[in-house]
Design a protein around this motif. Sequence first.
Motif, PDB file in Angstrom:
ATOM      1  N   PRO A  12      31.669  44.312  35.910  1.00 58.34           N
ATOM      2  CA  PRO A  12      33.018  44.552  36.462  1.00 58.34           C
ATOM      3  C   PRO A  12      34.017  43.578  35.832  1.00 58.34           C
ATOM      4  O   PRO A  12      33.899  42.368  36.010  1.00 58.34           O
ATOM      5  CB  PRO A  12      32.841  44.293  37.961  1.00 58.34           C
ATOM      6  N   ALA A  14      37.557  44.169  35.940  1.00 57.17           N
ATOM      7  CA  ALA A  14      38.889  44.676  36.304  1.00 57.17           C
ATOM      8  C   ALA A  14      39.706  43.700  37.155  1.00 57.17           C
ATOM      9  O   ALA A  14      40.818  44.013  37.541  1.00 57.17           O
ATOM     10  CB  ALA A  14      38.752  46.003  37.043  1.00 57.17           C
ATOM     11  N   GLY A  15      39.144  42.507  37.424  1.00 56.30           N
ATOM     12  CA  GLY A  15      39.863  41.529  38.261  1.00 56.30           C
ATOM     13  C   GLY A  15      41.108  41.006  37.560  1.00 56.30           C
ATOM     14  O   GLY A  15      41.264  41.145  36.341  1.00 56.30           O
ATOM     15  N   LEU A  16      41.988  40.400  38.325  1.00 53.86           N
ATOM     16  CA  LEU A  16      43.280  39.957  37.781  1.00 53.86           C
ATOM     17  C   LEU A  16      43.211  38.558  37.173  1.00 53.86           C
ATOM     18  O   LEU A  16      44.093  38.172  36.415  1.00 53.86           O
ATOM     19  CB  LEU A  16      44.342  39.983  38.888  1.00 53.86           C
ATOM     20  N   GLY A  17      42.177  37.790  37.531  1.00 55.06           N
ATOM     21  CA  GLY A  17      42.049  36.448  36.961  1.00 55.06           C
ATOM     22  C   GLY A  17      43.181  35.523  37.345  1.00 55.06           C
ATOM     23  O   GLY A  17      43.642  34.715  36.533  1.00 55.06           O
ATOM     24  N   THR A  18      43.619  35.595  38.607  1.00 54.73           N
ATOM     25  CA  THR A  18      44.796  34.809  39.016  1.00 54.73           C
ATOM     26  C   THR A  18      44.532  33.300  38.991  1.00 54.73           C
ATOM     27  O   THR A  18      45.456  32.517  38.822  1.00 54.73           O
ATOM     28  CB  THR A  18      45.260  35.209  40.437  1.00 54.73           C
ATOM     29  N   ARG A  19      43.247  32.908  39.123  1.00 56.45           N
ATOM     30  CA  ARG A  19      42.966  31.466  39.128  1.00 56.45           C
ATOM     31  C   ARG A  19      43.188  30.846  37.750  1.00 56.45           C
ATOM     32  O   ARG A  19      43.222  29.645  37.610  1.00 56.45           O
ATOM     33  CB  ARG A  19      41.513  31.214  39.570  1.00 56.45           C
ATOM     34  N   LYS A  29      40.373  37.292  31.325  1.00 56.49           N
ATOM     35  CA  LYS A  29      39.609  36.026  31.379  1.00 56.49           C
ATOM     36  C   LYS A  29      38.245  36.195  30.714  1.00 56.49           C
ATOM     37  O   LYS A  29      37.683  35.226  30.203  1.00 56.49           O
ATOM     38  CB  LYS A  29      39.458  35.539  32.818  1.00 56.49           C
ATOM     39  N   GLN A 107      38.902  51.012  36.919  1.00 55.48           N
ATOM     40  CA  GLN A 107      38.938  50.901  38.380  1.00 55.48           C
ATOM     41  C   GLN A 107      40.288  51.356  38.925  1.00 55.48           C
ATOM     42  O   GLN A 107      40.408  51.648  40.109  1.00 55.48           O
ATOM     43  CB  GLN A 107      38.656  49.447  38.794  1.00 55.48           C
ATOM     44  N   PRO A 110      42.605  47.148  41.517  1.00 59.74           N
ATOM     45  CA  PRO A 110      41.556  46.177  41.842  1.00 59.74           C
ATOM     46  C   PRO A 110      41.396  45.982  43.348  1.00 59.74           C
ATOM     47  O   PRO A 110      41.979  45.081  43.937  1.00 59.74           O
ATOM     48  CB  PRO A 110      42.026  44.890  41.139  1.00 59.74           C
ATOM     49  N   GLY A 112      38.674  45.259  44.929  1.00 64.71           N
ATOM     50  CA  GLY A 112      37.567  44.382  45.309  1.00 64.71           C
ATOM     51  C   GLY A 112      36.324  44.693  44.492  1.00 64.71           C
ATOM     52  O   GLY A 112      36.202  45.766  43.894  1.00 64.71           O
ATOM     53  N   ASP A 135      32.246  36.558  34.680  1.00 63.35           N
ATOM     54  CA  ASP A 135      32.817  35.201  34.590  1.00 63.35           C
ATOM     55  C   ASP A 135      31.793  34.122  34.956  1.00 63.35           C
ATOM     56  O   ASP A 135      32.082  32.936  34.828  1.00 63.35           O
ATOM     57  CB  ASP A 135      34.095  35.066  35.442  1.00 63.35           C
TER      58      ASP A 135
HETATM   59  P1  UTP Z   1      36.681  37.328  41.051  1.00 66.03           P
HETATM   60  O1  UTP Z   1      37.291  37.235  42.387  1.00 66.03           O
HETATM   61  O2  UTP Z   1      35.994  36.133  40.494  1.00 66.03           O
HETATM   62  O3  UTP Z   1      37.714  37.786  39.938  1.00 66.03           O
HETATM   63  O4  UTP Z   1      35.723  38.593  41.022  1.00 66.03           O
HETATM   64  P2  UTP Z   1      39.275  37.896  39.946  1.00 66.03           P
HETATM   65  O5  UTP Z   1      39.759  38.678  41.120  1.00 66.03           O
HETATM   66  O6  UTP Z   1      39.641  38.398  38.586  1.00 66.03           O
HETATM   67  O7  UTP Z   1      39.651  36.343  39.985  1.00 66.03           O
HETATM   68  P3  UTP Z   1      40.824  35.523  40.645  1.00 66.03           P
HETATM   69  O8  UTP Z   1      40.254  35.057  41.956  1.00 66.03           O
HETATM   70  O9  UTP Z   1      42.043  36.400  40.751  1.00 66.03           O
HETATM   71  O10 UTP Z   1      41.028  34.403  39.684  1.00 66.03           O
HETATM   72  C1  UTP Z   1      34.410  38.585  40.475  1.00 66.03           C
HETATM   73  C2  UTP Z   1      34.265  39.640  39.386  1.00 66.03           C
HETATM   74  O11 UTP Z   1      34.586  40.937  39.883  1.00 66.03           O
HETATM   75  C3  UTP Z   1      35.559  41.554  39.089  1.00 66.03           C
HETATM   76  C4  UTP Z   1      36.283  40.442  38.352  1.00 66.03           C
HETATM   77  O12 UTP Z   1      36.768  40.908  37.104  1.00 66.03           O
HETATM   78  C5  UTP Z   1      35.175  39.404  38.197  1.00 66.03           C
HETATM   79  O13 UTP Z   1      34.409  39.615  37.039  1.00 66.03           O
HETATM   80  N1  UTP Z   1      36.456  42.346  39.954  1.00 66.03           N
HETATM   81  C6  UTP Z   1      36.973  41.785  41.086  1.00 66.03           C
HETATM   82  C7  UTP Z   1      36.768  43.641  39.617  1.00 66.03           C
HETATM   83  O14 UTP Z   1      36.299  44.167  38.575  1.00 66.03           O
HETATM   84  N2  UTP Z   1      37.579  44.361  40.433  1.00 66.03           N
HETATM   85  C8  UTP Z   1      38.104  43.831  41.569  1.00 66.03           C
HETATM   86  O15 UTP Z   1      38.846  44.553  42.286  1.00 66.03           O
HETATM   87  C9  UTP Z   1      37.794  42.509  41.899  1.00 66.03           C
END
Ligand code: UTP
Length: 291
Positions: A12, A14-19, A29, A107, A110, A112, A135
């Motif tokens: 997966p 598709a997360g935003l990588g906000t951290r 990221k 996805q 995003p 979750g 990650d």
């Molecule tokens: P994380 O919570 O570590 O990723 O999710 P995030 O949301 O990108 O990070 P922050 O907190 O904003 O920095 C764990 C994994 O799940 C994926 C992320 O890409 C990461 O590899 N993920 C998370 C998705 O693919 N889709 C989502 O809706 C949420």
Amino acid sequence: MNTKRIRKAVFPVAGLGTRFLPATRAIPKEMLTVVDRPVIQHVVDEARAAGIEHFVFITGRNKHVIEDHFDRQFELEATLRGRGKEKELAILDADTPAAGATSFTRQQVPLGLGHAVWCARDIIGDEPFALLLPDMLHLGAKPCLAEMMEAYNQKGGNHIGVYPVAEDETNQYGIVDISGSKEKVAPIARMVEKPAKGTAPSNLAISGRYILQPAIFDLLAKQERGAGGEIQLTDSMVTLAKSEPFYSVRFDGKVYDTGSKLGFLAANVAYGLANKDLAGDFRAIIDAHLG
Ligand code: UTP
């Protein structure tokens, strides 16, 4: 016992990588580099070393560069060939999955991790599969997923990679209860997401590596929102654990969360020191900085 072969792995991304802003404003990221390759390449290499044959990426907007990374780069390869750069060509060749061995699906929103995994349902079909959070990097004597595959081949069911964390940090992780067992592979009695301080049933945190049975998709399909308003994978695993066995597989190496700035820096130090071509000079540079 059902130990149908695990052929496919889900990543997966598709997360935003906000951290990790502002680095992740335009670059995923998963494409940030740990030593000489993107984070996602390290994790795909781990899956390949465990025998995975098909790589399923759950992507989103701004993530197309991940698809490009795992494609052939015709112009680059032609130029390298013209210059006789056989070593560099061999590096590219080793890292490129075979044609047809990758799938990419979006996805869209995003919602979750649970929702991201659910997006893989049609590509996975009715087979158990591996899930690797890209990650999370695992550095040890043996790749984490390979150890989990061995456990799965003996026991079947569902498996979760775990690693020991500091007792006073358990409230930051998903924690497993293995009834005090000291075994490397142990049945999970309970999973708790971010337990309140002092209430964790162990110090074993979920590390981002899973082997799951396809029944998880029926539970994820209910799209129930959990913590943070997101569709959580843990919620569906907790429900699945009522009808199917779950085992924890302890990873005895080091785990790095490259989605955080400090975890990313630590991973670069550890992987740099573990790289036989770079370790000597790199150590000298670190020593010079520490003065
Ligand atoms: P994380 O919570 O570590 O990723 O999710 P995030 O949301 O990108 O990070 P922050 O907190 O904003 O920095 C764990 C994994 O799940 C994926 C992320 O890409 C990461 O590899 N993920 C998370 C998705 O693919 N889709 C989502 O809706 C949420």
